[in-house]
Scaffold this active site. Structure first.
Site, PDB file in Angstrom:
ATOM      1  N   GLY A  29      45.390  51.849  47.177  1.00  0.00           N
ATOM      2  CA  GLY A  29      44.715  50.690  47.663  1.00  0.00           C
ATOM      3  C   GLY A  29      43.211  50.868  47.434  1.00  0.00           C
ATOM      4  O   GLY A  29      42.798  51.871  47.270  1.00  0.00           O
ATOM      5  N   THR A  31      40.049  50.835  48.773  1.00  0.00           N
ATOM      6  CA  THR A  31      39.180  51.347  49.529  1.00  0.00           C
ATOM      7  C   THR A  31      39.703  52.975  49.694  1.00  0.00           C
ATOM      8  O   THR A  31      39.013  53.887  49.723  1.00  0.00           O
ATOM      9  CB  THR A  31      39.122  50.759  50.705  1.00  0.00           C
ATOM     10  OG1 THR A  31      40.460  50.517  51.508  1.00  0.00           O
ATOM     11  CG2 THR A  31      38.262  49.376  50.624  1.00  0.00           C
ATOM     12  N   ARG A 105      52.859  42.283  51.277  1.00  0.00           N
ATOM     13  CA  ARG A 105      51.980  42.573  52.097  1.00  0.00           C
ATOM     14  C   ARG A 105      51.592  41.770  53.423  1.00  0.00           C
ATOM     15  O   ARG A 105      50.689  41.986  54.069  1.00  0.00           O
ATOM     16  CB  ARG A 105      50.540  43.311  51.333  1.00  0.00           C
ATOM     17  CG  ARG A 105      49.835  41.835  51.137  1.00  0.00           C
ATOM     18  CD  ARG A 105      48.564  42.183  50.213  1.00  0.00           C
ATOM     19  NE  ARG A 105      47.797  43.116  50.373  1.00  0.00           N
ATOM     20  CZ  ARG A 105      46.674  43.557  49.651  1.00  0.00           C
ATOM     21  NH1 ARG A 105      46.710  42.644  48.272  1.00  0.00           N
ATOM     22  NH2 ARG A 105      45.965  44.487  49.774  1.00  0.00           N
ATOM     23  N   ALA A 232      34.018  48.940  30.681  1.00  0.00           N
ATOM     24  CA  ALA A 232      33.707  49.866  29.475  1.00  0.00           C
ATOM     25  C   ALA A 232      32.222  49.740  29.246  1.00  0.00           C
ATOM     26  O   ALA A 232      31.705  50.286  28.294  1.00  0.00           O
ATOM     27  CB  ALA A 232      34.662  49.557  28.399  1.00  0.00           C
ATOM     28  N   ASP A 265      37.319  51.494  41.514  1.00  0.00           N
ATOM     29  CA  ASP A 265      37.205  52.198  42.852  1.00  0.00           C
ATOM     30  C   ASP A 265      36.625  53.499  42.656  1.00  0.00           C
ATOM     31  O   ASP A 265      35.841  54.000  43.321  1.00  0.00           O
ATOM     32  CB  ASP A 265      38.595  52.256  43.537  1.00  0.00           C
ATOM     33  CG  ASP A 265      39.437  50.877  43.551  1.00  0.00           C
ATOM     34  OD1 ASP A 265      38.713  49.780  43.807  1.00  0.00           O
ATOM     35  OD2 ASP A 265      40.713  50.710  43.380  1.00  0.00           O
TER      36      ASP A 265
END
Length: 310
Positions: A29, A31, A105, A232, A265
Site C-alpha cells: 500500500g 503509505t 477494497r 526517471a 513511495d
C-alpha cells in the site's frame, strides 16, 4: 539528537503479484511502503515510525502486524475490527516492468478507522506527533465525514507545532468525481507543510499545467516545501520562495528495471529519511533517487532488507 515521531496514515492490502507464470503474495500500500522504507533508513532513536490504519482479526492481518513490527514500524495505533478484512490488489507486470493493478477494497477495514470507538483517543494521540504523513489514497478511501475529521486532526497537530506531509497520489477510480477530489485536495493542501507531487497525477486532477504553474498553485495553497517527482527524470524541490532545486535521478539500464512498484513511495521515504533529521533538500532528493532506483531492481512493493542501499 532529539527523538521525534512520525505517524504514517493509510491502508495496507494483501498484494498478489504475477509475472509470467510466477505468482507471489505479499503486503503493500502506498503509505505502508513509505513507512517501511523510512523505518529502514533511520535509527529509531532519531525518528520512530508509527503506522495508523485498521485491519481485521484474520490471519492475513496478523501477518501484516507481525511483519511491520519486524521492520521497526510501531503498531500501537493499528485498530483491529472483527467484522472487516484488509483489501486485496493484484499486479500484472509486463516485460518492460510496467504494471496493471486490480483492486478489491470497497469494504476494507482501513476505510473505517475514524469511525470506531477508539477513533477519538487515537486522534488525540496523533495530534501530539511531530509529523503526520498521508497520501491522496488515505483521503480517498474515507467517507466525507471521516475526511472532515481527518482534516481537523491535521489542523490540531499543526497548532501543536507538528508538520503535515502529503503525497498527491491521485487515483480517479477511488473518487465519485474529479470535482469531489479537487475539493478534498484543496482542503488538504491548505494544511500541508511538505507536498510530494507527481506531475502525471497533477495533470489528471487539475489539467495540463507547466511546472511553474504547479509550483505557484501549490505555494498559493500555503505549502512551504514542494517536491515534484518525475520518475526517471530529475526531481524538483521548491522551499519557500527560493528558486527550484533540480536534482538528477539515478540512471539505470533498462535490463535492470524489474518492477516499478513503490518507486514513488520509496523516493518519498528516502527524501524524508534525510530531510526530517536536518539534511538539505538537495541531499534528501539524492537519497530519494537512490532509494527508488534500488527498489525498482526487485519484484514487489517491499524489497529484501539486504538489498537496501547503504
Amino acid at each position: 539528537m532529539t527523538h521525534k515521531k512520525i505517524a504514517v496514515i493509510g491502508e495496507c492490502m494483501i498484494e498478489l503479484s504475477q509475472k509470467g507464470a510466477d505468482l507471489s503474495r505479499g503486503f503493500g500500500g502506498d503509505t505502508l511502503n513509505t513507512a517501511i522504507y523510512l523505518a529502514r533508513q533511520l535509527p529509531t532513536e532519531s525518528l520512530s515510525v508509527e503506522y495508523v490504519t485498521a485491519l481485521g482479526t484474520d490471519t492475513f492481518s496478523n501477518e501484516m502486524v507481525a511483519a511491520w513490527q519486524q521492520e521497526q514500524v510501531k503498531t500501537t495505533l493499528v485498530q483491529r475490527m472483527e467484522n472487516k478484512l484488509p483489501g486485496l490488489y493484484f499486479i500484472e507486470t509486463d516485460a518492460q516492468g510496467e504494471r496493471t493493478f486490480w483492486y478489491w477494497r470497497n469494504e476494507a477495514a482501513a476505510r473505517y478507522w475514524l469511525e470506531s470507538e477508539r477513533a477519538d483517543e487515537i486522534c488525540q494521540q496523533l495530534a501530539q506527533f511531530d509529523y503526520l504523513y498521508l497520501s491522496g489514497i488515505s483521503l480517498a478511501i474515507l467517507s466525507a465525514a471521516s475526511r472532515e475529521k481527518l482534516l481537523s486532526l491535521l489542523a490540531a497537530c499543526r497548532s501543536n507545532g507538528g508538520k503535515v506531509i502529503f503525497d498527491n497520489n491521485y487515483r480517479p477510480r477511488l473518487w465519485q468525481s474529479r470535482e469531489e477530489a479537487r475539493q478534498a485536495y484543496a482542503a488538504m493542501l491548505a494544511c500541508t507543510d511538505i507536498a510530494f507531487l507527481t506531475l502525471d497525477d497533477e495533470t489528471l486532477l487539475w489539467g495540463e499545467a507547466s511546472v511553474d504553474e504547479v509550483v505557484s498553485r501549490t505555494r498559493a495553497a500555503g505549502v512551504e516545501e514542494i517536491v515534484i517527482k518525475r520518475g526517471a527524470e530529475s526531481c524538483l524541490v521548491a522551499c519557500g520562495d527560493a528558486a527550484l532545486i533540480d536534482v538528477a535521478a539515478v540512471k539505470l539500464p533498462k535490463e535492470k528495471i524489474v518492477d516499478t512498484t513503490a518507486a514513488g513511495d520509496s523516493f518519498s521515504a528516502g527524501y524524508l529519511a534525510v530531510r526530517l533529521v536536518g539534511g538539505s533538500a538537495a541531499e534528501a532528493a539524492a537519497r530519494g533517487h537512490l532509494t527508488a532506483s534500488t527498489v525498482i531492481q526487485y519484484r514487489g512493493a517491499v524489497i529484501p532488507k539486504s538489498a537496501m542501499p547503504q
